[in-house]
Motif scaffolding. Structure first.
Motif, PDB file in Angstrom:
ATOM      1  N   LYS A  40       0.830  -1.216   0.000  1.00 39.60           N
ATOM      2  CA  LYS A  40       0.000   0.000   0.000  1.00 39.60           C
ATOM      3  C   LYS A  40       0.865   1.266   0.000  1.00 39.60           C
ATOM      4  O   LYS A  40       0.656   2.170  -0.808  1.00 39.60           O
ATOM      5  CB  LYS A  40      -0.934   0.016   1.232  1.00 39.60           C
ATOM      6  N   SER A  41       1.819   1.316   0.924  1.00 37.04           N
ATOM      7  CA  SER A  41       2.659   2.520   1.011  1.00 37.04           C
ATOM      8  C   SER A  41       3.534   2.666  -0.232  1.00 37.04           C
ATOM      9  O   SER A  41       3.793   3.780  -0.679  1.00 37.04           O
ATOM     10  CB  SER A  41       3.542   2.473   2.259  1.00 37.04           C
ATOM     11  N   THR A  42       3.951   1.551  -0.781  1.00 39.99           N
ATOM     12  CA  THR A  42       4.749   1.605  -2.011  1.00 39.99           C
ATOM     13  C   THR A  42       3.932   2.249  -3.137  1.00 39.99           C
ATOM     14  O   THR A  42       4.444   3.106  -3.871  1.00 39.99           O
ATOM     15  CB  THR A  42       5.205   0.185  -2.402  1.00 39.99           C
ATOM     16  N   LEU A 162      -3.126   9.875   1.604  1.00 37.89           N
ATOM     17  CA  LEU A 162      -3.197   9.732   3.055  1.00 37.89           C
ATOM     18  C   LEU A 162      -2.849   8.297   3.420  1.00 37.89           C
ATOM     19  O   LEU A 162      -3.612   7.370   3.143  1.00 37.89           O
ATOM     20  CB  LEU A 162      -4.621  10.073   3.533  1.00 37.89           C
ATOM     21  N   ASP A 163      -1.662   8.120   4.003  1.00 36.19           N
ATOM     22  CA  ASP A 163      -1.186   6.771   4.288  1.00 36.19           C
ATOM     23  C   ASP A 163      -1.428   6.444   5.763  1.00 36.19           C
ATOM     24  O   ASP A 163      -0.629   6.810   6.621  1.00 36.19           O
ATOM     25  CB  ASP A 163       0.298   6.659   3.932  1.00 36.19           C
ATOM     26  N   GLU A 164      -2.522   5.777   6.057  1.00 35.76           N
ATOM     27  CA  GLU A 164      -2.943   5.449   7.429  1.00 35.76           C
ATOM     28  C   GLU A 164      -2.880   6.681   8.344  1.00 35.76           C
ATOM     29  O   GLU A 164      -2.260   6.635   9.417  1.00 35.76           O
ATOM     30  CB  GLU A 164      -2.082   4.303   7.994  1.00 35.76           C
ATOM     31  N   PRO A 165      -3.540   7.767   7.930  1.00 34.75           N
ATOM     32  CA  PRO A 165      -3.386   9.027   8.667  1.00 34.75           C
ATOM     33  C   PRO A 165      -3.983   8.972  10.069  1.00 34.75           C
ATOM     34  O   PRO A 165      -3.616   9.757  10.923  1.00 34.75           O
ATOM     35  CB  PRO A 165      -4.152  10.033   7.806  1.00 34.75           C
TER      36      PRO A 165
END
Ligand code: ADP
Ligand code: MG
Length: 267
Positions: A40-42, A162-165
């Motif tokens: 996901k973050s990638t 928004l990465d797991e904000p």
């Protein structure tokens, strides 16, 4: 246009993502979901111009990013993208206000322009101005994420990543910020990609849920598709693991929040 075309990203020869194809419509809100390490973050970092694909290409707002993309081009991509991570990513040695001013200043915006934007965003995220004089460590988790969100919006980005904000927040603050994000997405009309591993949050905030497993898209659709038409056994077990999440209750709850006319936040 934001699109992954046959994208693969490797780290030390190991596949972190791909091959994937994914198109993100302008103004849409897409949720990337999947267990830890699924890529996901990638995917977010590729869209943000923070890293390059090993094969295939990413179209980030009309700019093609592939293995040969220059640093100057990546910087132009980053100029048009707002990015928030779980811990906020604010510089600890700068006050909130200094954090907000940093990027616009480096892109040559005037003090007046910057102050006007700070004022607008303070209203939008519901922070009181004196809090901006504080250092990140002097803020609560929820306040810090509001500042991080403001910082991501300072340059009026075409896309908000928004990465797991909300991942590090306690349940009540998290619910409060979910409500605010939902309103914000409607107000801004920016293209949003949100990462979470919480299906209830995904269903509440997005109209499209993309479930990843081992770097590949395993299902792409609405939350009800995951329950009613799971594409694989993995989808079935992923959904089953989200204990306490009741699809039917979630959907009736959604209707209450969207004045009946629409589900999710499709615009
Ligand atoms: P997620 O955000 O879904 O938890 P990531 O995209 O962070 O997953 O990671 C996908 C895979 O790539 C994982 O196996 C992770 O260990 C690996 N990975 C991510 N970033 C790096 C990096 N900078 N160096 C080496 N491996 C990485
Ligand atoms: Mg991650």
């Amino acid at each position: 246009m934001f699109r992954f075309s046959n994208v693969t990203k490797l780290y030390a020869g190991k596949r972190a993502l791909g091959p994937i194809d994914l198109e993100l419509g302008r103004g849409s809100t897409t949720v990337l979901i999947g267990r830890s390490g699924c890529g996901k973050s990638t995917a977010i970092r590729l869209l943000a111009g923070l890293t390059r694909a090993d094969s295939g290409n990413v179209d980030s707002g009309g700019v093609r990013i592939d293995g040969s993309t220059t640093e100057a081009t990546l910087r132009s991509v980053r100029r048009r993208i707002g990015y928030v991570i779980q811990e906020g990513g604010l510089f600890p040695h700068l006050t909130s206000l200094e954090n907000l001013r940093l990027a616009p200043r480096s892109f040559g915006e005037s003090v007046d322009q910057i102050n006007r934007r700070v004022h607008e965003l303070t209203e939008l995220v519901g922070l009181s101005h004196p809090l901006l004089e504080r250092y990140p460590a002097q803020l609560s988790g929820g306040q810090r994420q509001r500042v991080a969100l403001m910082r991501a919006l300072m340059l009026d980005p075409e896309m908000l990543l928004l990465d797991e904000p909300l991942g590090a927040l306690d349940p009540m603050i998290r619910a409060e910020l979910q409500d605010e994000l939902r309103v914000l997405f409607k107000t801004l009309r920016t293209t949003v990609v949100l990462v979470t591993h919480d299906l209830a949050e995904a269903a509440y905030l997005g109209n499209r849920i993309v479930l990843l497993d081992q770097g590949r898209v395993v299902q792409d659709g609405g939350v009800s598709d995951l329950f009613e038409r799971p594409a694989t056994d993995f989808v079935r077990s992923f959904v089953a693991a989200q204990r306490g999440f009741d699809c039917s209750r979630q959907r009736s709850g959604e209707n209450q929040h969207t004045d009946g006319a629409e589900t999710g936040n499709q615009r």
